[in-house]
Scaffold this motif. Structure first.
Motif, short mmCIF file in Angstrom:
data_model
loop_
_atom_site.label_atom_id
_atom_site.label_comp_id
_atom_site.label_asym_id
_atom_site.label_seq_id
_atom_site.Cartn_x
_atom_site.Cartn_y
_atom_site.Cartn_z
N GLY A 1 -32.48 -8.62 -42.59
CA GLY A 1 -32.91 -9.08 -41.32
C GLY A 1 -33.48 -8.29 -40.44
O GLY A 1 -34.54 -8.82 -39.58
N GLU A 2 -32.92 -6.92 -40.38
CA GLU A 2 -33.84 -5.95 -39.58
C GLU A 2 -35.19 -5.93 -39.95
O GLU A 2 -36.14 -5.65 -39.01
N ILE A 3 -35.24 -5.71 -41.08
CA ILE A 3 -36.86 -5.45 -41.86
C ILE A 3 -37.83 -6.52 -41.31
O ILE A 3 -38.90 -6.50 -40.72
N ASN A 4 -37.07 -7.85 -41.52
CA ASN A 4 -38.11 -9.15 -41.06
C ASN A 4 -38.32 -8.91 -39.47
O ASN A 4 -39.44 -9.60 -38.99
N SER A 5 -37.35 -8.56 -38.68
CA SER A 5 -37.66 -8.40 -37.18
C SER A 5 -38.77 -7.57 -37.12
O SER A 5 -39.58 -7.54 -36.39
N LEU A 6 -38.82 -6.31 -37.81
CA LEU A 6 -39.89 -5.48 -37.68
C LEU A 6 -41.07 -5.91 -38.25
O LEU A 6 -42.21 -5.62 -37.39
N ILE A 7 -41.18 -6.82 -39.16
CA ILE A 7 -42.16 -7.25 -39.73
C ILE A 7 -43.00 -8.26 -38.40
O ILE A 7 -44.16 -8.31 -38.44
N ASP A 8 -42.10 -8.90 -37.86
CA ASP A 8 -42.56 -9.74 -36.68
C ASP A 8 -43.14 -8.80 -35.82
O ASP A 8 -44.41 -9.09 -35.09
N LYS A 9 -42.29 -7.83 -35.15
CA LYS A 9 -42.56 -6.87 -34.26
C LYS A 9 -44.03 -6.39 -34.58
O LYS A 9 -44.83 -6.09 -33.48
N TYR A 10 -44.38 -5.94 -35.61
CA TYR A 10 -45.72 -5.25 -35.82
C TYR A 10 -46.83 -6.32 -36.34
O TYR A 10 -47.82 -6.00 -36.74
N PHE B 1 -44.82 3.21 -49.06
CA PHE B 1 -44.20 3.97 -49.89
C PHE B 1 -44.09 5.45 -49.82
O PHE B 1 -43.12 6.18 -49.64
N SER B 2 -45.36 6.16 -49.62
CA SER B 2 -45.74 7.56 -49.24
C SER B 2 -45.05 8.09 -47.92
O SER B 2 -44.40 8.83 -47.56
N ILE B 3 -45.16 6.95 -46.91
CA ILE B 3 -44.58 7.53 -45.67
C ILE B 3 -43.09 7.36 -45.76
O ILE B 3 -42.55 8.16 -45.05
N LEU B 4 -42.60 6.48 -46.73
CA LEU B 4 -40.88 6.70 -46.82
C LEU B 4 -40.60 7.79 -47.43
O LEU B 4 -39.74 8.47 -46.92
N LEU B 5 -41.54 8.07 -48.34
CA LEU B 5 -41.10 9.23 -49.30
C LEU B 5 -40.79 10.63 -48.56
O LEU B 5 -40.04 11.28 -48.55
N LYS C 1 -31.16 4.86 -40.60
CA LYS C 1 -32.00 5.95 -40.97
C LYS C 1 -33.22 5.24 -41.58
O LYS C 1 -34.10 5.54 -41.44
N THR C 2 -32.78 4.31 -42.75
CA THR C 2 -33.72 3.82 -43.30
C THR C 2 -34.68 2.83 -42.30
O THR C 2 -35.93 3.00 -42.64
N LEU C 3 -33.99 2.09 -41.63
CA LEU C 3 -34.68 1.20 -40.75
C LEU C 3 -35.58 1.95 -39.92
O LEU C 3 -36.75 1.67 -39.60
N ASP C 4 -35.29 3.17 -39.32
CA ASP C 4 -35.92 3.78 -38.66
C ASP C 4 -37.30 4.35 -39.21
O ASP C 4 -38.34 4.22 -38.67
N VAL C 5 -36.89 4.53 -40.64
CA VAL C 5 -38.12 5.11 -41.22
C VAL C 5 -39.25 3.91 -41.73
O VAL C 5 -40.46 4.14 -41.52
N VAL C 6 -38.50 2.94 -42.06
CA VAL C 6 -39.49 1.58 -42.29
C VAL C 6 -40.08 1.14 -41.18
O VAL C 6 -41.29 1.07 -41.19
N LYS D 1 -41.41 3.27 -38.90
CA LYS D 1 -42.37 4.23 -38.68
C LYS D 1 -43.40 3.99 -39.65
O LYS D 1 -44.75 4.00 -39.42
N GLY D 2 -42.98 3.33 -41.06
CA GLY D 2 -44.03 3.02 -41.90
C GLY D 2 -44.81 2.10 -41.59
O GLY D 2 -45.94 1.95 -41.74
N PHE D 3 -44.11 0.79 -41.08
CA PHE D 3 -44.95 -0.27 -40.42
C PHE D 3 -45.75 0.07 -39.45
O PHE D 3 -46.88 -0.47 -39.31
N LYS D 4 -45.43 0.82 -38.38
CA LYS D 4 -46.20 1.23 -37.29
C LYS D 4 -47.58 1.91 -37.75
O LYS D 4 -48.62 1.76 -37.39
N ALA D 5 -47.54 2.44 -38.74
CA ALA D 5 -48.67 3.27 -39.31
C ALA D 5 -49.62 2.45 -40.04
O ALA D 5 -50.64 3.09 -40.41
N LEU D 6 -49.11 1.41 -40.57
CA LEU D 6 -50.01 0.58 -41.54
C LEU D 6 -51.14 0.04 -40.81
O LEU D 6 -51.11 -0.52 -39.76
#
Ligand SMILES: *Cc1c(COP(=O)(O)O)cnc(C)c1O
Length: 429
Positions: free
Chosen positions: A337-346, A386-390, A417-422, A424-429
């Motif tokens: 659910g949170e990931i979906n919200s982030l997809i929308d946000k970005y 993937f690289s940003i997550l890693l 923590k994972t959602l914060d990193v996700v 970060k990743g979405f923001k950078a794409l």
């Protein structure tokens, strides 16, 4: 966060000298993403620790088996206890019965099972059973479904026009795959067409009832029911490859969830608790074709290995506890659910497919329903993500076409923590 991996890089270079591609299974090599693999020195709970001491929240889960996370104390205890009584007997032992009983009690479609050492052996043997039992040669598999690396199952799918499987690896003679017919996932018509033409010659239909090996792809309920009906009509056997979904989506796997009863079920991964195990099972009537009750030969020096059985029993005991799957699914739903919200946000062209404790973030405009739509995903974008997550301490399976696995060892703080990193990743794409 600094992320340095000189020791992993050194190990990878050395590994490449002695092992093809530096790995013992190709998916581990990071060939579908940028960078080189991190070498793991230790694992605990939800975490992997690499040779350089970097810690990662792990979503690979050994590609499915580790539903309790790493080094679960009861599984480890069971392995230690079993190994001190012998590593292999070459004769039957009681734990084989215990694990078989547990599996049979959860899956009404199975009366009897045969243990193997891998999922590949399970699917390979299930096909042999279907052929021996029906006296027919042809099988149907689906584009994008992976069933291990047996010759005649290593058929991805040619162009839409070809129905005969083209081997997707050199070393597989075309004659070996000439009895493999390929249909489209979620496309009942593509199956009907093949049955119209080859119906009386088709021994069985093998499918991942929920696909996990093209990323997570959900079946239409009507599609699975259609497969059940048409196989019954033509006297073919329906084979559910639940090596990934068995005991992952619930105690009765995808077949319980979608209420479709296959003739043969393939298992692996979770039933071995992280040790090498596979199994296939069916009704007593079908299984009686297998040696020593029947003429169909299949065997294994280490099959039903006592250490693997003990690990499997310890694993299943814990996941059989009340509410285990509910909790896991709730945690996964929250995260998705949170990931979906982030997809929308970005405003990303991405969507998530999830079920139970499995999910895939597809970098894809469309919802993925089959292999063709899966292949439209932006793999380059996935690779960067993937690289940003890693680099930020989160490890996903290193390919767009894989499932993320949540285990009971993933804590709320891991997920936050994972959602914060996700993000970060979405923001950078
Ligand atoms: C992993 C997997 C296999 C192969 O199992 P191995 O133990 O790797 O041989 C087969 N089918 C499915 C659906 C799988 O996910």
């Amino acid at each position: 966060m600094s992320h340095k991996t000189p020791k992993s890089e050194k190990l990878f270079n050395e590994a490449k000298k002695y092992m093809v591609g530096g790995v013992n299974s190709p998916v581990r090599s990071f060939s579908a993403v940028e960078g080189s693999p991190v070498f793991i020195s230790k694992a605990k709970g939800s975490k992997l620790i690499d040779a350089d001491g970097n810690k990662y929240i792990d979503y690979i889960g050994s590609w499915g088996p580790l539903i309790l996370g790493h080094t679960d104390k009861d599984v480890v205890k069971a392995v230690q206890k079993a190994s001190s009584s012998g590593t292999s007997y070459g004769a039957p032992c009681k734990d084989e019965i215990t694990l078989a009983k547990m599996v049979v009690s959860c899956l009404p479609s199975i009366d009897k099972i045969r243990m193997t050492n891998s999922g590949t052996e399970a699917t390979m043997s299930a096909i042999r059973v279907a052929r021996a039992y029906t006296g027919r040669d042809y099988i149907i598999k689906f584009e994008g479904c992976y069933h291990g690396h047996a010759d005649y199952l290593l058929v991805k799918a040619g162009s839409g026009a070809t129905t005969f499987g083209n081997p997707s690896s050199p070393g597989v003679p075309a004659s070996f795959t000439s009895k493999t017919l390929v249909a489209k996932y979620n496309d009942t018509e593509s199956v009907e067409k093949l049955f119209k033409k080859y119906g009386e010659k088709i021994a069985g239909v093998i499918i991942e009832p929920v696909a996990g090996n093209m990323g997570v792809v959900l079946p239409d309920k009507a599609f699975l029911r259609g497969l059940r009906a048409i196989t019954r009509q033509y006297g073919s056997l329906l084979i559910f490859d639940e090596v990934m979904t068995g005991f992952r989506l619930g105690l009765s796997g995808a077949q319980g969830l979608f209420r479709v009863r296959p003739d043969i079920t393939c298992l692996g991964k979770i039933i071995g608790g992280g040790l090498p195990v596979g199994a296939y099972g069916a009704s007593s009537k079908i299984m009686s074709i297998v040696s020593p009750e029947g003429p169909m030969y299949q065997a294994g020096t280490l099959s039903g290995n006592p250490i693997a059985m003990a690990a499997g029993i310890a694993n299943l005991k814990k996941i059989m506890k009340k509410d285990f799957y509910n909790k896991l699914a709730k945690r996964t739903d929250l995260m998705v659910g949170e990931i979906n919200s982030l997809i929308d946000k970005y405003g990303l062209e991405a969507n998530v497919t999830s079920i139970g404790s499995m999910f895939t973030i597809f970098f894809n405009k469309e919802k993925v329903t089959d292999y063709k739509s899966a292949l439209k995903s932006d793999t380059e974008k996935f690779s960067r993500f993937f690289s940003i997550l890693l680099k930020n301490g989160v490890i996903f399976p290193p390919s767009q076409f894989e499932s993320v696995f949540i285990s009971s060892a993933h804590t709320n703080s891991d997920i936050e923590k994972t959602l914060d990193v996700v993000e970060k990743g979405f923001k950078a794409l």
